[in-house]
Design a protein around this motif. Structure first.
Motif, PDB file in Angstrom:
ATOM      1  N   ILE A  16       2.403  23.384 -29.082  1.00 42.26           N
ATOM      2  CA  ILE A  16       2.615  22.470 -30.207  1.00 42.26           C
ATOM      3  C   ILE A  16       2.581  23.281 -31.508  1.00 42.26           C
ATOM      4  O   ILE A  16       1.614  23.997 -31.769  1.00 42.26           O
ATOM      5  CB  ILE A  16       1.496  21.401 -30.223  1.00 42.26           C
ATOM      6  CG1 ILE A  16       1.533  20.566 -28.934  1.00 42.26           C
ATOM      7  CG2 ILE A  16       1.580  20.527 -31.454  1.00 42.26           C
ATOM      8  CD1 ILE A  16       2.770  19.725 -28.766  1.00 42.26           C
ATOM      9  N   GLU A  62      -1.214  16.966 -31.268  1.00 41.49           N
ATOM     10  CA  GLU A  62       0.084  16.764 -31.901  1.00 41.49           C
ATOM     11  C   GLU A  62      -0.013  16.131 -33.281  1.00 41.49           C
ATOM     12  O   GLU A  62       0.905  16.268 -34.096  1.00 41.49           O
ATOM     13  CB  GLU A  62       0.961  15.857 -31.023  1.00 41.49           C
ATOM     14  CG  GLU A  62       1.317  16.421 -29.666  1.00 41.49           C
ATOM     15  CD  GLU A  62       0.255  16.131 -28.597  1.00 41.49           C
ATOM     16  OE1 GLU A  62      -0.903  15.832 -28.963  1.00 41.49           O
ATOM     17  OE2 GLU A  62       0.582  16.202 -27.404  1.00 41.49           O
ATOM     18  N   TYR A  66       7.884  12.743 -27.332  1.00 41.47           N
ATOM     19  CA  TYR A  66       7.233  11.961 -28.384  1.00 41.47           C
ATOM     20  C   TYR A  66       8.122  10.932 -29.080  1.00 41.47           C
ATOM     21  O   TYR A  66       7.610   9.972 -29.635  1.00 41.47           O
ATOM     22  CB  TYR A  66       6.620  12.907 -29.430  1.00 41.47           C
ATOM     23  CG  TYR A  66       5.686  13.911 -28.808  1.00 41.47           C
ATOM     24  CD1 TYR A  66       4.477  13.495 -28.262  1.00 41.47           C
ATOM     25  CD2 TYR A  66       6.030  15.260 -28.712  1.00 41.47           C
ATOM     26  CE1 TYR A  66       3.629  14.399 -27.650  1.00 41.47           C
ATOM     27  CE2 TYR A  66       5.183  16.170 -28.103  1.00 41.47           C
ATOM     28  CZ  TYR A  66       3.981  15.739 -27.575  1.00 41.47           C
ATOM     29  OH  TYR A  66       3.147  16.628 -26.970  1.00 41.47           O
ATOM     30  N   ALA A  85       2.897  17.310 -35.765  1.00 40.21           N
ATOM     31  CA  ALA A  85       3.508  18.511 -35.196  1.00 40.21           C
ATOM     32  C   ALA A  85       4.993  18.501 -35.515  1.00 40.21           C
ATOM     33  O   ALA A  85       5.609  17.443 -35.652  1.00 40.21           O
ATOM     34  CB  ALA A  85       3.285  18.533 -33.698  1.00 40.21           C
TER      35      ALA A  85
END
Ligand code: WT7
Length: 696
Positions: free
Chosen positions: A314, A457, A531, A517
């Motif tokens: 990440i 994240e 995501y 992130a």
């Protein structure tokens, strides 16, 4: 006149001990090998009377705002206004930005303050070293109790500059990756900030990871330099870090140099790649002009587990991340100048990055580096440390709290905790018993308890009871409220936000925020797929959530094949991949099960190949070893059950739901199993599980 100070890096740790000139002789005869010495010129100590970096109150920036609710609304309705003002006032820019955000979910481009330049090390060190040079930036709470060491902002600046110069002399350039495999110690913090100073990207690998896990992360990042220590010490046990690095770098061709700092002073073999970090720093200049770094240049990457076997690197930005770290550190924990901030997380996890290093240092705070464990040398360790260091905010994990509850209140009562104002919890849901114990026994009912929900994240805290109106009530065991700028939503299976209260769904974030992130290093497609594609238009956390009748949030747990063991995220696929490498294993399915200390335990269902020659007990032992060497100790299964087969649908998909129920002793509620290719296997597994449980 201030005494002549000499800094020595003694053999028993790279202690930043200060001794005066007359002690110099004694020092030489201490018997300890003096690895590194340089002197600080006389008279450099500033007589500064400023003891803390002032941080403006958030309301100073928004003078017309009266209530928390109005401020929150402004933060989500006018994010550019909100974050723009904070970024200008809280951060020191090399070139001020004119654009606050250029971010778009559709294109997957997330850019905050894109035309600004700033150096994170300058923000975390230089500006405080100028204002409060003698203030402690770090208090290193070493594994050995009672041996804390303070590092002032002036000293930290010196370390960072020297270390940055060492990296430059090793050919590390802006954008290059540097891997860190280190215990929690000042040198690790200096190494992170040295990377930031020259615009290199650090990748800290938790020092509990195995050689193979380390090698895979070094390779994925193509790191050219690795920084480690001779050994680590945790809970009195010595961990051979350099030895693990030696084995790992054999499999990493891009590594040109290994910098080795001394933690225990053990004699470790030094090969052609290796250089003593202290020696290199001793001959490096203590001045290092900070690189010009773009707001969106990556500050660091950090690996985290997902639902496939390969962990994701990440990647976090410089300015947006730092701003979010600083704002959440101040407002969630009610940080005030003069506080001693104690986050006991390891720097190998995101909590260590954001709330041991970047948030506190951006705010000019004194931050504790806790190297030990909750039970070393005894279960009073946390509270003894709180008393001795006068810690004002304590931030820890529910798994540790549950462990300490078992040892009894006596270990808490022994120590004075009156310095504490805020108690934080992170990493997994905190159960009611643990929350109440934390609040009543540890905090004496006097502290604000914040259950903070966030992720690697998200960069920083997303949901937490504070900030809020000052007297807003805090309900036990839930993170309750969104942070400034965060608009949480719950989505149904069709991806539609569910409205109203007393509802559950997939926890998504509708807003974009500076700390988020930016990508998965080298794999933006995977970033989007994980995501942003599952719930189009929103960031999907992977967690399920519930919004209660009062509109407050509660986390119900992961929705993917990720489990949370002692607050550490573990992909079940990682464990399965490791175990299937064993020649006797045919198939495995790993699930989590409720564990009263760890939160979740690891349960492995395994089928073996026919005609295996080894004894089953030997295979099981080897499977435990394999998970330890391929991943880490926390990945070793608590239970391995050898099964005649695994429950599969007719299309061959393993029905993990059934396995999770069996592992949790809920076999009475398995429901319909007729869709399975071979339903009879279920009762066989249930029976084996029952027998194994009884045998324990
Ligand atoms: C996952 C993120 C964020 C720092 C430590 C872990 C779980 C985290 C909470 C909480 C319930 C929580 C979630 C999340 N989690 N905090 N307060 N309540 N669950 O970071 O390794 O990225 O793991 O930890 O499942 O998704 P991480």
């Amino acid at each position: 006149m201030a005494p002549l100070t000499i800094r020595t890096f003694l053999s028993r740790g790279f202690a930043l001990s200060r001794v005066n000139a007359s002690a110099k002789h004694q020092l030489n005869s201490l018997g300890g090998k003096c690895l590194y010495r340089y002197s600080v010129p006389v008279g450099t100590r500033s007589q500064s009377t400023i003891t803390s970096t002032p941080i403006p109150e958030i309301t100073d920036h928004f003078p017309n705002i009266r209530t928390h609710e109005d401020l929150y609304n402004l933060s989500v309705d006018q994010p550019e206004e909100f974050w723009g003002r904070l970024a200008k006032s809280r951060l020191q820019w090399q070139k001020e930005f004119t654009v606050v955000s250029e971010s778009e979910v559709a294109t997957g481009s997330f850019r905050w303050f894109p035309d600004g330049d700033l150096n994170v090390a300058v923000n975390c060190v230089d500006r405080h070293a100028a204002l409060t040079p003698e203030k402690s930036a770090l208090i290193w709470e070493k594994d050995e109790p009672g041996q804390e060491q303070h590092v002032t902002y002036r000293e930290l600046l010196d370390m960072v500059c020297r270390l940055a110069n060492v990296l430059l002399s090793e050919g590390v350039r802006k954008g290059d990756r540097v891997a860190l495999y280190m215990p929690v110690c000042p040198m690790a913090v200096a190494a992170m900030l040295a990377c930031a100073r020259i615009g290199a990207i650090h990748s800290v690998v938790f020092a509990g990871f195995s050689k193979e896990a380390l090698a895979a992360r070094i390779r994925d990042a193509s790191a050219s330099v690795v920084i480690t220590t001779d050994e680590g010490v945790r809970g009195g046990k010595v961990i051979p870090l350099k030895q693990t690095v030696d084995a790992a770098v054999k499999e990493c061709r891009a590594v040109r140099r290994v910098l080795v700092a001394a933690r225990t002073g053990a004699q470790v073999p030094m090969g052609p790649l290796d250089v003593s970090l202290e020696e290199a720093m001793a001959s490096a200049s203590s001045e290092c002009p900070p690189a010009t770094v773009g707001a969106e240049d990556f500050l660091f990457m950090l690996y985290t587990s997902g639902s496939t076997g390969k962990p994701k690197g990440i990647a976090h930005s410089s300015a947006g991340y730092l701003l979010y770290a600083s704002v959440t550190h101040k407002h969630v924990f009610d940080y005030r100048p003069g506080d001693v901030f104690g986050c006991v997380a390891d720097i190998g996890w995101i909590t260590g990055h954001t709330y041991v290093v970047y948030g506190p240092l951006a705010n000019g705070a004194t931050t504790v580096l806790f190297e030990s464990t909750p039970t070393y040398p005894d279960p009073g360790r946390y509270w003894e440390t709180v008393e001795r260091l006068r810690i004002t905010q304590f931030y820890g994990a529910p798994t540790a709290i549950r462990l300490l509850i078992k040892h009894g209140d006596i270990w808490v009562h022994k120590y004075d905790r009156s310095s504490l104002r805020t108690l934080g919890s992170v990493g997994e849901p905190i159960n009611h018993e643990a929350w109440h114990w934390y609040h009543t026994v540890v905090g004496n009912g006097n502290c604000t308890v914040v259950d903070t929900w966030w992720q690697t994240e998200t960069g920083g805290i997303m949901l937490s009871p504070r900030p809020s109106a000052p007297d807003a009530p805090i309900a036990p065991a839930m993170p309750m409220r969104p942070m400034f700028g965060i608009r949480p939503i719950l989505c149904d299976e069709k991806g539609r936000p569910v409205q109203g209260n007393d509802v559950s769904g997939a926890l998504c974030i509708q807003s974009l925020w500076p700390g988020m992130a930016r990508t998965v290093f080298g794999d933006h497609k995977r970033f989007m797929e994980t995501y942003f594609n599952p719930y189009p238009g929103y960031y999907f956390s992977g967690d399920g959530g519930h919004r209660d009748a009062d509109g407050f949030y509660h986390i119900t747990g992961r929705m993917d094949d990720v489990i949370n063991v002692t607050g550490h995220r573990l992909g079940t696929a990682e464990v399965e991949d490791a175990m299937t490498e064993h020649p006797s294993v045919a198939e495995t399915a790993v699930v989590g099960f409720p564990h009263d200390v760890k939160g979740e335990g690891v349960y492995a269902f395994v089928t073996l190949k026919d005609n295996i020659e080894e004894e089953q007990a030997v295979v099981l032992d080897e499977l435990k070893k394999i998970t330890r060497t391929k991943i880490a100790a926390y990945a070793v299964p608590d239970v391995i059950l050898v099964c005649p087969g695994l429950p599969k649908t007719r299309s061959g998909k393993i029905m993990r739901r059934l396995l999770r129920q069996i592992a949790a002793n809920r076999a009475d509620a398995l429901g319909d199993v007729t869709t399975l290719a071979d339903p009879s296997v279920v009762s066989l597994i249930v029976e084996k599980h029952r027998q194994q449980n009884q045998a324990k």
